[in-house]
Design a protein around this motif. Structure first.
Motif, short mmCIF file in Angstrom:
data_model
loop_
_atom_site.label_atom_id
_atom_site.label_comp_id
_atom_site.label_asym_id
_atom_site.label_seq_id
_atom_site.Cartn_x
_atom_site.Cartn_y
_atom_site.Cartn_z
N ASP A 1 4.61 12.21 3.22
CA ASP A 1 4.17 13.58 3.80
C ASP A 1 4.89 14.62 3.39
O ASP A 1 6.34 14.26 4.69
CB ASP A 1 3.00 13.60 4.83
N LEU A 2 5.07 15.49 3.36
CA LEU A 2 5.83 16.98 3.99
C LEU A 2 5.63 17.08 5.00
O LEU A 2 7.22 17.57 6.34
CB LEU A 2 5.57 17.69 2.87
N ASN A 3 4.71 17.13 5.88
CA ASN A 3 4.14 18.01 6.90
C ASN A 3 4.99 16.22 8.33
O ASN A 3 4.56 15.90 8.14
CB ASN A 3 3.20 18.02 7.28
N VAL B 1 1.19 -1.54 -0.22
CA VAL B 1 -0.06 0.03 -0.06
C VAL B 1 0.90 0.99 -0.69
O VAL B 1 1.71 1.59 0.95
CB VAL B 1 -1.07 -0.07 1.33
N LEU B 2 0.61 1.72 -0.49
CA LEU B 2 1.55 3.71 -0.73
C LEU B 2 -0.05 4.24 -0.46
O LEU B 2 -0.54 4.68 -1.87
CB LEU B 2 2.22 3.82 -2.37
N ASP B 3 1.06 5.64 0.19
CA ASP B 3 -0.30 6.95 0.68
C ASP B 3 0.90 7.69 0.15
O ASP B 3 1.55 8.35 0.46
CB ASP B 3 -0.14 6.17 2.06
N ILE B 4 -0.49 8.97 -0.62
CA ILE B 4 0.51 9.59 -1.22
C ILE B 4 -0.26 10.95 -0.52
O ILE B 4 -1.64 11.06 -0.58
CB ILE B 4 0.14 9.59 -2.49
N GLY B 5 0.73 11.93 0.02
CA GLY B 5 0.01 13.36 0.76
C GLY B 5 -0.57 11.94 1.97
O GLY B 5 -1.79 12.93 2.14
N CYS B 6 0.50 11.62 2.73
CA CYS B 6 -0.84 10.42 3.72
C CYS B 6 -1.20 11.28 5.28
O CYS B 6 -2.23 10.41 5.34
CB CYS B 6 0.17 9.77 4.23
N VAL C 1 7.08 8.50 6.26
CA VAL C 1 8.69 9.48 4.89
C VAL C 1 7.93 10.28 5.35
O VAL C 1 6.93 11.00 4.00
CB VAL C 1 9.05 8.45 3.74
N VAL C 2 8.98 11.69 5.29
CA VAL C 2 8.50 13.10 5.56
C VAL C 2 9.52 13.44 3.87
O VAL C 2 10.98 12.99 3.79
CB VAL C 2 9.90 14.01 6.78
N GLY C 3 8.93 13.34 2.68
CA GLY C 3 9.17 13.86 2.01
C GLY C 3 8.54 14.20 0.89
O GLY C 3 7.31 14.53 1.52
N SER C 4 8.24 15.13 -0.56
CA SER C 4 7.84 14.45 -1.24
C SER C 4 7.26 13.99 -2.12
O SER C 4 8.75 12.59 -2.37
CB SER C 4 8.34 15.95 -2.44
#
Length: 254
Positions: free
Chosen positions: A66-68, A39-44, A91-94
């Motif tokens: 997510d960036l936050n 499972v990949l959650d983008i902008g999670c 993971v914190v990132g874009s």
């Protein structure tokens, strides 16, 4: 001043969007039935829906991006508390250009902007093509995307966020058509109802409103009050009943 001297952040929200417990349960059941291994959650955000899918799918692993950093920390803590820390990574990132994937299930809830540098509404089509590349054959994408429930009036646009435009979103039919053009079939089409929006908007501001009631003379009270008032007015005078959020369960075409 430290964080403990400021309003709590979004503690009244289970999901970072207008999503009820009942709808979330139905979505999780539907997605878990396909047996995703990854499972990949983008902008999670804090990845609540991803965690629920993992709970419903023994052995599956998840990745949230997510960036936050504060939201990511909340997601990690929730994973530990629910015994999922060994099966999920936050993971914190874009998400743009990330090499992660493809995954059996890709979640992108209110985060299509994280996948494209295009301006609205062009970013939606670009995000759908990016999602098509990130989902494994036979997998699923759950896209949560804004749409106009009806054309906004000039007065409503003025009440929304700065520079709101009538062409900023598609309607639901056009949104689904974009998904088809990007190489998907829409297995399920649904959208948040008024009760879900009210629950979300009230929960979004609830921590801040209660803090303001108890901290009238705080050095940051005026700034915090103005920000809360702007957000509430944007909803009540602008996008309430106009902006919708679609939840599209998409199947990639072979």
């Amino acid at each position: 001043m430290d964080r403990t001297d400021l309003p709590p952040r979004l503690t009244r929200l289970t999901f970072h969007g207008p999503l009820s417990e009942a709808r979330a349960a139905r979505i999780v059941t539907r997605l878990a039935r396909t047996g995703p291994a990854t499972v990949l959650d983008i902008g999670c955000g804090w990845g609540e829906l991803m965690l629920r899918v993992l709970e419903a799918t023994p052995g599956a692993t998840g990745l949230g991006i997510d960036l936050n950093a504060e939201d990511i920390a909340r997601g990690r803590a929730n994973a530990v508390a629910r015994g999922l820390a060994g099966r999920v990574e936050f993971v914190v990132g874009s998400a743009a250009g990330t090499p992660r994937g493809p995954a059996d299930l890709v979640l992108c809830l209110g985060a299509s902007h994280a996948l494209s540098d295009e301006t609205p509404p062009k970013h939606t089509a670009a995000a759908l093509h990016a999602l098509r590349e990130r989902v494994a054959p036979g997998g699923r994408v759950l896209l949560g995307e804004g749409f106009w429930q009806r054309p906004p009036t000039p007065a409503e646009l003025t009440g929304m966020w700065p520079d709101a435009r009538a062409d900023e979103y598609h309607d639901l039919a056009a949104l689904v058509a974009l998904a088809v053009e990007a190489g998907f079939r829409p297995a399920w089409i649904e959208s948040a109802d008024s009760g879900e929006w009210e629950e979300f908007e009230s929960g979004y501001l609830s921590d801040t409103e209660e803090w303001l009631a108890a901290h009238r003379d705080h050095p940051l009270a005026d700034e915090t009050r103005a920000r809360a008032d702007r957000h509430r007015a944007s909803w009540l005078d602008g996008y309430r009943g106009v902006l919708g959020l679609a939840y599209l369960t998409l199947v990639p075409v072979d």
